[in-house]
Design an enzyme around this catalytic site. Structure first.
Site, PDB file in Angstrom:
ATOM      1  CG  HIS A 201       6.847  -2.994 -13.143  1.00 53.99           C
ATOM      2  ND1 HIS A 201       5.946  -4.020 -13.216  1.00 53.99           N
ATOM      3  CD2 HIS A 201       7.720  -3.313 -12.173  1.00 53.99           C
ATOM      4  CE1 HIS A 201       6.272  -4.936 -12.329  1.00 53.99           C
ATOM      5  NE2 HIS A 201       7.341  -4.542 -11.690  1.00 53.99           N
ATOM      6  CD  GLU A 457       8.041 -10.784  -6.518  1.00 52.08           C
ATOM      7  OE1 GLU A 457       7.816  -9.571  -6.619  1.00 52.08           O
ATOM      8  OE2 GLU A 457       8.794 -11.394  -7.294  1.00 52.08           O
ATOM      9  CG  ASP A 481       4.519  -8.415  -7.921  1.00 55.78           C
ATOM     10  OD1 ASP A 481       3.535  -8.083  -8.609  1.00 55.78           O
ATOM     11  OD2 ASP A 481       5.683  -8.382  -8.349  1.00 55.78           O
ATOM     12  CB  CYS A 528      13.445  -4.604  -2.554  1.00 53.40           C
ATOM     13  SG  CYS A 528      12.689  -6.057  -3.271  1.00 53.40           S
TER      14      CYS A 528
END
Ligand code: PEP
Ligand code: MG
Length: 621
Positions: A201, A457, A481, A528
């Protein structure tokens, strides 16, 4: 006689890492070390004693509340034996013998509360640490935990982070997303960290913030001191420490070129009035943006780029395919109230209207851990995303009401992260109904038909996508993920970064299963995750039938350019071939490279600096 150390001019050092966010930064290093808190000693004025004792009592209260919260959750999750750790902590933080000796130190020795806590608890801790008995030694860790909780309040946790005063490149062993956001508010030119992976992240944040960043530098930070001149080369994945003047000059020239290219947006790439870009054979793909909440810079940058790409000022903006609302939390001690959240969500809905704004409910956990929250051995496999929301009905309902109230103009969507089972989704939808009912009875308006979708995910959601179809309005594939869970590779662990392969056929098959389930059920499927902006992946993503791609604002323009060069029919044939014949990521890459080279597209699709194994030319020291 003690001689002052002789400081020699440092030799140039070069470290190779992974370029997580492009660009070149040149500037002094700022070495950031996250250390455990300690308090300093000084003498209190007599009339400050009362206030200091009050501050201490409040800190104890807050620590108790925090521990109680964690204990409650632990009991639910892991049962009584394990949650008794927190009962023991609660007993310690309520132990009158310890508390009164701290108060006494404040009162009689005129010590600041933080120092008295540090001193008193550290001495208990040392006794326990010296014990032969393992349980006793564990208790010493509990004391450290309590001490840090108390110190955080007493020392005002914001002071944990030193602000950077001069524009600098941050160097650290690791950085949390919260650190990155906070430092980005002062003068961080870029960051270089020993740990991390390209889809951690903190790396995604760097791309969103538009600052160059290197990750996976192993032990580089040990060799760097604050003030050393650095060149952070986010194009080639290299960090140069104390460069010679010739290298420096070369980079300064290159830096101005890189910045120059970034500012040249050219003309509009999207079809008028829409967020659609068409492939060379007319197949429409919608482009959206991912937004890191909590960062005004990111919002402004997203708007600016959206206008640049659409070529308009007002109406035809790109929408948001993923708003990571949890990043808003990283700046707060507590969960924000419904009102605070509503103000932010409404602001976004208004700014981007009429384009869609997809608000993902909090995806806390994994590497997005809130300070003071429950620490887990396997956070990515633990209490994360929707799992936390379902366990915390008040917080979840407050967020849902805040989102619903922001939806009146009809451009807001709800998205749930980390959905693993249909049962979780059923429960989440019941919460939406409950939030709607509350608003309804209060006479508050909201979009009754607000679209609700899920992130795909977790492999189970992809495999069972058909069963989710009747319950959702759309799917959005979280390839970051999905890759880590399908391949059992921690996305933030630099030791195994080379195993993190988004183009692994197993990952592609899961994406394809989702795309096909969406098609069968008439539900749109978007992506995404970072795969959406991975140049080599674009032909496959298109060929698998993904209709919407949501990427960091800085990746929009290059994605749109690439899409226009492809033929959907050819991409579909490529995807079919790849899915039928590939057993390894190398098989996949070979076929894509051949496809691109036959069409003389290699150059445009090989912005490889961002990718381990592909670009990130690993330059040896
Ligand atoms: C993903 O997992 O691909 C995703 C988009 O969500 P995040 O990166 O926030 O986990
Ligand atoms: Mg995710």
């Amino acid at each position: 006689m003690v001689r002052p150390p002789h400081k020699e001019a440092k030799e140039t050092l070069r470290f190779s890492g992974i370029a997580a966010s492009r660009g070149i930064a040149i500037g002094p290093a700022y070495r950031y070390e996250r250390t455990l808190l300690n308090a300093e000693d000084h003498q209190l004025a007599l009339n400050d004693v009362g206030r200091e004792i009050e501050r201490f009592d409040t800190a104890v209260q807050k620590a108790r509340q925090e521990i109680e919260k964690v204990r409650r959750v632990a009991e639910q999750k892991v049962g009584t034996p394990a949650s008794s750790i927190f009962e023991a902590q609660m007993m310690m933080v309520s132990d009158e013998f310890i508390l009164s000796s701290i108060r006494q130190r404040i009162k009689e020795e005129l010590k600041p509360a933080a120092y008295a806590v540090d001193f008193e608890l550290s001495s208990h801790q040392h006794v326990l640490e010296a014990s032969e008995n393992a349980t006793m030694r564990d208790r010493a860790n509990d004391i450290e935990d309590i001490k840090q909780r108390l110190l955080r309040y007493l020392l005002d946790r914001k002071k944990w982070l030193s602000k950077i005063d001069v524009p600098s490149i941050l160097v650290a062993t690791n950085l949390t997303p919260a650190d990155a956001i906070l430092f980005a508010r002062s003068s961080m030119l870029g960051f270089a960290i020993d740990g991390g992976g390209v889809t951690s992240h903190v790396a995604i944040l760097a791309r969103s913030l538009g600052i160059p960043a290197l990750v996976a530098l192993h032990s580089a930070s040990e060799h760097i001191e604050t003030g050393d001149t650095l060149i952070l080369d986010g194009e080639r994945g290299e960090l140069i420490v104390c460069p010679d003047s010739e290298t420096l000059r070369g980079y300064e020239q290159e830096q101005s070129l890189v910045l120059g290219t970034g500012a040249d947006f050219g003309g509009p790439l999207l079809e008028a009035g829409t967020s659609v870009v068409r492939t060379a054979d007319g197949h429409p793909i919608s482009i959206l943006m991912n937004l890191e909440f909590g960062s005004e810079i990111a919002i402004i940058e997203a708007e600016r780029l959206s206008q640049a790409v659409t070529g308009t000022n007002e109406e035809k903006r790109l929408g948001l395919g993923l708003v990571r609302t949890e990043h808003f939390l990283l700046l707060h001690d507590e969960f924000p109230t419904e009102e605070e959240q509503n103000a932010l969500y409404k602001d976004l809905a208004d700014r981007f209207f009429p384009a869609p704004v997809t608000l993902r409910t909090f995806d806390v956990g994994g590497d997005k851990v809130l300070s003071g929250s429950y620490r887990e051995d396997n956070p990515f496999l633990g209490w994360r995303g929707l799992r936390i929301s379902l366990d915390e009905p008040d917080l979840f309902l407050a967020q849902l009401r805040a989102i619903l109230r922001a939806s009146v103009r009809g451009n807001v969507k709800i998205m749930f992260p980390m959905v693993t089972t249909a049962d979780e989704l059923t429960r989440a939808l019941e919460f939406v109904d409950e939030a709607k009912a509350t608003l309804h009875s209060n006479g508050e308006p909201y979009d009754e038909r607000i679209p609700i979708g899920i992130m795909v995910e977790v492999p189970s959601a992809a495999i069972l996508a058909d069963s989710f179809v009747p319950m959702v309005d759309y799917f959005s594939i979280g390839s970051n993920d999905l890759t880590q869970y399908a391949l059992a590779v921690d996305r933030g662990n630099d030791l195994i970064a080379s195993l993190y392969q988004e183009l692994h056929p197993a990952v592609l098959k899961l994406i394809c299963m989702t795309a096909e389930a969406g098609k069968r059920g008439g539900k749109p499927v978007s992506i995404c995750g970072e795969l959406g902006s991975y140049p080599l992946a674009t032909p496959i993503v298109v060929g698998m039938g993904i209709e919407e791609i949501s990427v960091s604002p800085s990746a929009v323009r290059s994605l749109a350019t690439r899409l226009q060069l492809l033929h959907y029919s050819e991409c579909k044939a490529l995807a079919d071939r790849v899915l039928a014949n590939s057993f390894s990521p190398e098989d996949v890459k070979r076929q894509i490279l051949q496809f691109l080279s036959e069409r003389q597209l290699i150059d445009i699709f090989s912005e490889t600096a961002l990718r381990p194994g592909f670009g990130a030319r690993l330059i040896k020291r």
